[in-house]
Design a protein around this motif. Structure first.
Motif, PDB file in Angstrom:
ATOM      1  N   ASN A   9       0.850  -1.188   0.000  1.00  0.00           N
ATOM      2  CA  ASN A   9       0.000   0.000   0.000  1.00  0.00           C
ATOM      3  C   ASN A   9       0.887   1.240   0.000  1.00  0.00           C
ATOM      4  O   ASN A   9       1.727   1.406   0.880  1.00  0.00           O
ATOM      5  CB  ASN A   9      -0.910  -0.013   1.238  1.00  0.00           C
ATOM      6  CG  ASN A   9      -1.858   1.164   1.270  1.00  0.00           C
ATOM      7  OD1 ASN A   9      -1.440   2.308   1.229  1.00  0.00           O
ATOM      8  ND2 ASN A   9      -3.137   0.872   1.363  1.00  0.00           N
ATOM      9  N   PRO A  10       0.717   2.123  -0.998  1.00  0.00           N
ATOM     10  CA  PRO A  10       1.606   3.279  -1.117  1.00  0.00           C
ATOM     11  C   PRO A  10       1.527   4.242   0.063  1.00  0.00           C
ATOM     12  O   PRO A  10       2.483   4.980   0.320  1.00  0.00           O
ATOM     13  CB  PRO A  10       1.165   3.955  -2.418  1.00  0.00           C
ATOM     14  CG  PRO A  10      -0.191   3.433  -2.701  1.00  0.00           C
ATOM     15  CD  PRO A  10      -0.288   2.078  -2.066  1.00  0.00           C
ATOM     16  N   ALA A  11       0.423   4.218   0.810  1.00  0.00           N
ATOM     17  CA  ALA A  11       0.281   5.081   1.985  1.00  0.00           C
ATOM     18  C   ALA A  11       0.658   4.338   3.265  1.00  0.00           C
ATOM     19  O   ALA A  11       0.567   4.907   4.351  1.00  0.00           O
ATOM     20  CB  ALA A  11      -1.150   5.603   2.075  1.00  0.00           C
ATOM     21  N   GLY A  12       1.031   3.072   3.139  1.00  0.00           N
ATOM     22  CA  GLY A  12       1.412   2.291   4.302  1.00  0.00           C
ATOM     23  C   GLY A  12       0.246   1.810   5.146  1.00  0.00           C
ATOM     24  O   GLY A  12       0.444   1.255   6.224  1.00  0.00           O
ATOM     25  N   LYS A  13      -0.973   2.002   4.666  1.00  0.00           N
ATOM     26  CA  LYS A  13      -2.151   1.576   5.425  1.00  0.00           C
ATOM     27  C   LYS A  13      -2.291   0.056   5.359  1.00  0.00           C
ATOM     28  O   LYS A  13      -1.877  -0.568   4.389  1.00  0.00           O
ATOM     29  CB  LYS A  13      -3.405   2.249   4.873  1.00  0.00           C
ATOM     30  CG  LYS A  13      -3.362   3.744   5.038  1.00  0.00           C
ATOM     31  CD  LYS A  13      -4.603   4.400   4.502  1.00  0.00           C
ATOM     32  CE  LYS A  13      -4.509   5.899   4.702  1.00  0.00           C
ATOM     33  NZ  LYS A  13      -5.707   6.585   4.253  1.00  0.00           N
ATOM     34  N   SER A  14      -2.894  -0.507   6.392  1.00  0.00           N
ATOM     35  CA  SER A  14      -3.073  -1.965   6.396  1.00  0.00           C
ATOM     36  C   SER A  14      -4.436  -2.372   6.930  1.00  0.00           C
ATOM     37  O   SER A  14      -4.593  -3.446   7.502  1.00  0.00           O
ATOM     38  CB  SER A  14      -1.957  -2.632   7.203  1.00  0.00           C
ATOM     39  OG  SER A  14      -2.014  -2.220   8.551  1.00  0.00           O
TER      40      SER A  14
END
Length: 127
Positions: A9-14
Motif C-alpha cells: 500500500n503506497p500510503a502504508g495503510k493496512s
C-alpha cells in the motif's frame, strides 16, 4: 513455514485493503494495478473492491479456483498450518468478514503476522 512482511500500500495503510494487498502479491502486480482491477470489477458488480463478491470473481478470471477447508477442526486449522501443508503454489486465504492474505510456496505474506487466524476457504492459482 513462516510469516513474510508484505505491505505494498503506497500510503502504508493496512486496514480495509487486504484483498488488494493479497491479490497484488498473488498476481505479482503493483498495489495500484490490483486496486484498479478490483475497482473496475466492483463497478461492474455495483459493489466495493474489497467485497468477497468482487475479489472472488476477479480471482476466478485470473485462473484461480475456490476450495473449502474441511471443518473437521474448524477452530484449530490456522494460516500457519495451511502454509506448512502447502509448500508450493499460490493461494489466497479468506477469513470471511475479517481478513484476506496470500500464501506462496509455504509462506504467508501480510502486513502483520496472521499465522494464528483461521481460514474458511481459499483460492488456488491453477497452473
Amino acid at each position: 513455514m513462516s510469516f513474510s512482511y508484505y505491505n505494498p500500500n503506497p500510503a502504508g495503510k493496512s486496514v480495509g485493503d487486504c484483498p488488494v494487498r493479497a491479490i497484488a502479491k498473488a498476481l505479482q502486480v503493483s498495489w495500484e494495478d490490483a486496486y484498479t482491477g478490483l475497482a473496475l470489477e466492483g463497478f461492474r458488480r455495483g459493489d466495493m473492491p474489497n467485497a468477497d463478491s468482487v475479489w472472488g470473481p476477479y480471482l476466478k478470471a485470473h485462473g484461480f479456483t475456490r476450495h473449502w477447508i474441511p471443518d473437521t477442526c474448524p477452530d484449530c486449522y490456522s494460516v500457519s498450518d495451511f502454509a506448512a501443508d502447502h509448500p508450493q503454489g499460490t493461494f489466497i486465504l479468506s477469513m470471511p468478514g475479517r481478513h484476506v492474505l496470500c500464501v506462496q510456496d509455504g509462506h504467508w505474506h501480510d502486513s502483520w503476522d496472521s499465522g494464528g487466524e483461521i481460514p474458511t476457504y481459499f483460492w488456488r492459482k491453477e497452473r
